[in-house]
Design a protein around this motif. Structure first.
Motif, PDB file in Angstrom:
ATOM      1  N   GLY A   5       0.804  -1.223   0.000  1.00 29.01           N
ATOM      2  CA  GLY A   5       0.000   0.000   0.000  1.00 29.01           C
ATOM      3  C   GLY A   5       0.833   1.267   0.000  1.00 29.01           C
ATOM      4  N   THR A   6       1.944   1.294   0.754  1.00 28.35           N
ATOM      5  CA  THR A   6       2.787   2.486   0.835  1.00 28.35           C
ATOM      6  C   THR A   6       3.454   2.755  -0.505  1.00 28.35           C
ATOM      7  OG1 THR A   6       3.229   2.001   3.167  1.00 28.35           O
ATOM      8  CG2 THR A   6       4.707   3.546   2.091  1.00 28.35           C
ATOM      9  N   ARG A   7       3.952   1.717  -1.135  1.00 30.51           N
ATOM     10  CA  ARG A   7       4.619   1.889  -2.438  1.00 30.51           C
ATOM     11  C   ARG A   7       3.610   2.324  -3.500  1.00 30.51           C
ATOM     12  NH1 ARG A   7       8.948  -3.046  -2.735  1.00 30.51           N
ATOM     13  NH2 ARG A   7      10.303  -2.259  -1.093  1.00 30.51           N
ATOM     14  N   LYS A   8       2.412   1.796  -3.461  1.00 27.03           N
ATOM     15  CA  LYS A   8       1.376   2.206  -4.408  1.00 27.03           C
ATOM     16  C   LYS A   8       1.042   3.679  -4.233  1.00 27.03           C
ATOM     17  CE  LYS A   8      -1.123  -2.116  -5.143  1.00 27.03           C
ATOM     18  NZ  LYS A   8      -2.404  -2.794  -4.976  1.00 27.03           N
ATOM     19  N   THR A   9       0.906   4.093  -2.989  1.00 28.99           N
ATOM     20  CA  THR A   9       0.603   5.497  -2.700  1.00 28.99           C
ATOM     21  C   THR A   9       1.739   6.390  -3.174  1.00 28.99           C
ATOM     22  OG1 THR A   9      -0.699   4.839  -0.779  1.00 28.99           O
ATOM     23  CG2 THR A   9       0.023   7.149  -0.876  1.00 28.99           C
ATOM     24  N   LEU A  10       2.981   5.986  -2.895  1.00 30.11           N
ATOM     25  CA  LEU A  10       4.140   6.758  -3.323  1.00 30.11           C
ATOM     26  C   LEU A  10       4.196   6.854  -4.853  1.00 30.11           C
ATOM     27  CD1 LEU A  10       6.733   8.287  -2.647  1.00 30.11           C
ATOM     28  CD2 LEU A  10       7.932   6.099  -2.642  1.00 30.11           C
ATOM     29  N   ALA A  11       3.985   5.747  -5.540  1.00 34.25           N
ATOM     30  CA  ALA A  11       3.995   5.746  -7.005  1.00 34.25           C
ATOM     31  C   ALA A  11       2.876   6.627  -7.563  1.00 34.25           C
ATOM     32  CB  ALA A  11       3.862   4.313  -7.533  1.00 34.25           C
ATOM     33  N   ALA A  12       1.695   6.556  -6.958  1.00 33.80           N
ATOM     34  CA  ALA A  12       0.570   7.383  -7.413  1.00 33.80           C
ATOM     35  C   ALA A  12       0.867   8.864  -7.177  1.00 33.80           C
ATOM     36  CB  ALA A  12      -0.714   6.978  -6.695  1.00 33.80           C
ATOM     37  N   THR A  13       1.474   9.185  -6.040  1.00 33.38           N
ATOM     38  CA  THR A  13       1.813  10.574  -5.730  1.00 33.38           C
ATOM     39  C   THR A  13       2.851  11.108  -6.708  1.00 33.38           C
ATOM     40  OG1 THR A  13       1.329  10.197  -3.393  1.00 33.38           O
ATOM     41  CG2 THR A  13       2.688  12.132  -3.934  1.00 33.38           C
ATOM     42  N   ILE A  14       3.898  10.343  -6.967  1.00 29.06           N
ATOM     43  CA  ILE A  14       4.939  10.769  -7.913  1.00 29.06           C
ATOM     44  C   ILE A  14       4.338  10.927  -9.308  1.00 29.06           C
ATOM     45  CG2 ILE A  14       7.055  10.039  -9.100  1.00 29.06           C
ATOM     46  CD1 ILE A  14       7.962   8.848  -6.398  1.00 29.06           C
ATOM     47  N   GLY A  15       3.497   9.990  -9.698  1.00 29.61           N
ATOM     48  CA  GLY A  15       2.842  10.089 -11.003  1.00 29.61           C
ATOM     49  C   GLY A  15       1.974  11.331 -11.114  1.00 29.61           C
ATOM     50  N   THR A  16       1.243  11.637 -10.055  1.00 24.63           N
ATOM     51  CA  THR A  16       0.387  12.826 -10.043  1.00 24.63           C
ATOM     52  C   THR A  16       1.220  14.099 -10.132  1.00 24.63           C
ATOM     53  OG1 THR A  16      -1.297  11.675  -8.752  1.00 24.63           O
ATOM     54  CG2 THR A  16      -1.366  14.082  -8.725  1.00 24.63           C
ATOM     55  N   VAL A  17       2.319  14.162  -9.373  1.00 22.39           N
ATOM     56  CA  VAL A  17       3.201  15.329  -9.403  1.00 22.39           C
ATOM     57  C   VAL A  17       3.803  15.511 -10.797  1.00 22.39           C
ATOM     58  CG1 VAL A  17       5.386  16.264  -8.524  1.00 22.39           C
ATOM     59  CG2 VAL A  17       3.696  15.346  -6.930  1.00 22.39           C
ATOM     60  N   LEU A  18       4.264  14.433 -11.409  1.00 22.36           N
ATOM     61  CA  LEU A  18       4.834  14.522 -12.766  1.00 22.36           C
ATOM     62  C   LEU A  18       3.772  14.956 -13.778  1.00 22.36           C
ATOM     63  CD1 LEU A  18       7.158  11.388 -12.828  1.00 22.36           C
ATOM     64  CD2 LEU A  18       7.835  13.794 -12.709  1.00 22.36           C
ATOM     65  N   PHE A  19       2.579  14.397 -13.666  1.00 22.62           N
ATOM     66  CA  PHE A  19       1.496  14.783 -14.569  1.00 22.62           C
ATOM     67  C   PHE A  19       1.140  16.254 -14.409  1.00 22.62           C
ATOM     68  CE2 PHE A  19      -3.058  15.425 -15.324  1.00 22.62           C
ATOM     69  CZ  PHE A  19      -3.119  15.082 -16.674  1.00 22.62           C
ATOM     70  N   MET A  20       1.005  16.731 -13.170  1.00 23.26           N
ATOM     71  CA  MET A  20       0.657  18.134 -12.924  1.00 23.26           C
ATOM     72  C   MET A  20       1.777  19.068 -13.408  1.00 23.26           C
ATOM     73  SD  MET A  20      -2.341  17.988 -11.838  1.00 23.26           S
ATOM     74  CE  MET A  20      -2.708  19.565 -11.147  1.00 23.26           C
ATOM     75  N   GLY A  21       3.025  18.649 -13.212  1.00 15.51           N
ATOM     76  CA  GLY A  21       4.151  19.455 -13.707  1.00 15.51           C
ATOM     77  C   GLY A  21       4.130  19.564 -15.221  1.00 15.51           C
ATOM     78  N   ALA A  22       3.845  18.455 -15.895  1.00 19.44           N
ATOM     79  CA  ALA A  22       3.773  18.471 -17.362  1.00 19.44           C
ATOM     80  C   ALA A  22       2.618  19.351 -17.836  1.00 19.44           C
ATOM     81  CB  ALA A  22       3.603  17.042 -17.890  1.00 19.44           C
ATOM     82  N   MET A  23       1.485  19.289 -17.141  1.00 25.72           N
ATOM     83  CA  MET A  23       0.344  20.121 -17.522  1.00 25.72           C
ATOM     84  C   MET A  23       0.642  21.609 -17.294  1.00 25.72           C
ATOM     85  SD  MET A  23      -2.029  18.272 -18.813  1.00 25.72           S
ATOM     86  CE  MET A  23      -0.665  17.481 -19.607  1.00 25.72           C
ATOM     87  N   ALA A  24       1.321  21.929 -16.188  1.00 26.95           N
ATOM     88  CA  ALA A  24       1.685  23.332 -15.930  1.00 26.95           C
ATOM     89  C   ALA A  24       2.653  23.831 -16.994  1.00 26.95           C
ATOM     90  CB  ALA A  24       2.300  23.465 -14.535  1.00 26.95           C
ATOM     91  N   TRP A  25       3.604  22.997 -17.381  1.00 28.76           N
ATOM     92  CA  TRP A  25       4.568  23.371 -18.413  1.00 28.76           C
ATOM     93  C   TRP A  25       3.867  23.595 -19.755  1.00 28.76           C
ATOM     94  CZ3 TRP A  25       6.030  20.756 -22.902  1.00 28.76           C
ATOM     95  CH2 TRP A  25       7.125  21.303 -23.563  1.00 28.76           C
ATOM     96  N   ALA A  26       2.882  22.779 -20.065  1.00 31.28           N
ATOM     97  CA  ALA A  26       2.180  22.877 -21.345  1.00 31.28           C
ATOM     98  C   ALA A  26       1.080  23.926 -21.353  1.00 31.28           C
ATOM     99  CB  ALA A  26       1.577  21.513 -21.711  1.00 31.28           C
ATOM    100  N   ALA A  27       0.684  24.424 -20.194  1.00 29.90           N
ATOM    101  CA  ALA A  27      -0.457  25.338 -20.111  1.00 29.90           C
ATOM    102  C   ALA A  27      -0.235  26.641 -20.871  1.00 29.90           C
ATOM    103  CB  ALA A  27      -0.792  25.637 -18.650  1.00 29.90           C
ATOM    104  N   VAL A  28       0.948  27.240 -20.732  1.00 25.49           N
ATOM    105  CA  VAL A  28       1.196  28.534 -21.380  1.00 25.49           C
ATOM    106  C   VAL A  28       1.178  28.409 -22.901  1.00 25.49           C
ATOM    107  CG1 VAL A  28       2.866  30.396 -21.683  1.00 25.49           C
ATOM    108  CG2 VAL A  28       2.355  29.526 -19.394  1.00 25.49           C
ATOM    109  N   PRO A  29       1.945  27.479 -23.505  1.00 22.50           N
ATOM    110  CA  PRO A  29       1.849  27.384 -24.968  1.00 22.50           C
ATOM    111  C   PRO A  29       0.465  26.953 -25.457  1.00 22.50           C
ATOM    112  CG  PRO A  29       3.435  25.781 -24.100  1.00 22.50           C
ATOM    113  CD  PRO A  29       2.987  26.628 -22.959  1.00 22.50           C
ATOM    114  N   PHE A  30      -0.202  26.087 -24.713  1.00 18.97           N
ATOM    115  CA  PHE A  30      -1.545  25.669 -25.119  1.00 18.97           C
ATOM    116  C   PHE A  30      -2.504  26.848 -25.069  1.00 18.97           C
ATOM    117  CE2 PHE A  30      -5.829  24.160 -24.164  1.00 18.97           C
ATOM    118  CZ  PHE A  30      -6.056  23.382 -25.285  1.00 18.97           C
TER     119      PHE A  30
END
Length: 194
Positions: A5-30
């Motif tokens: 459960g801890t590793r799943k939560t950690l993986a989900a959190t890292i995935g969410t942070v990476l996804f949000m970072g990519a969306m923030a980076w793409a927001a201005v040009p989009f």
């Protein structure tokens, strides 16, 4: 091997942070692309040449110029308004003066009001497309070439527009690396950030 459960939560959190970072980076040009395509927020279109059709209906174009409070240039439109036929290519000039004793670079932002007309106001060439650099005491006249797209008459909201205002605001920016910062023999102030 199954993740606990801890590793799943950690993986989900890292995935969410990476996804949000990519969306923030793409927001201005989009967002910029979205505004250019739709004219949202008064963003203008850009074209390589004039309109294919010119209509008999006229429209009034007003010109406005302002500057950031930290920009020491003087900046103004040389004409306050002009009437053009829809689709007709127009050219207007703005004037900028650098009254200081130092070289200053400036960048112009722009918008069109009313916002529903933004996508139909099309620039062919504009001083706002490039960085402007003025030497101490220099005055320049800067053109903007444009037309109002004839499709404006078919838009359910924009077809009622009779006056469009094109506004520019100049901001001081960093000088390009290859530009001499000081003109020979001229006393200067210390540039911002320098």
């Amino acid at each position: 091997m199954k993740l606990d459960g801890t590793r799943k939560t950690l993986a989900a959190t890292i995935g969410t942070v990476l996804f949000m970072g990519a969306m923030a980076w793409a927001a201005v040009p989009f967002y910029s692309w979205f505004c250019q395509v739709t004219g949202f927020g008064g963003t203008t279109g850009v074209a390589a040449g004039g309109a294919h059709d010119v209509l008999e209906r006229e429209i009034t174009i007003r010109f406005d110029g302002s500057k950031d409070r930290n920009m020491p240039w003087e900046f103004r439109p040389l004409q306050r308004e002009m009437k053009l036929k829809i689709g007709e290519t127009g050219i207007a000039f703005y004037e900028a003066t650098n009254p200081t004793g130092r070289t200053i670079a400036g960048s112009a932002t722009y918008n069109v009001t009313p916002y529903e007309a933004g996508g139909f106001f099309t620039k062919i060439d504009c001083f706002c497309f490039t960085l402007q650099v003025l030497e101490p005491g220099e005055t320049v006249q800067m053109p903007v070439t444009f037309y109002v797209d004839p499709e404006i008459v078919d838009d359910r909201d924009a077809k009622f527009v009779h006056t469009i205002t094109l506004s520019y605001t100049f901001y001081e920016t960093d000088l390009p690396e290859d530009h001499a910062e000081v003109a020979p023999g001229i006393a200067t102030e210390t540039p911002k950030g320098g």
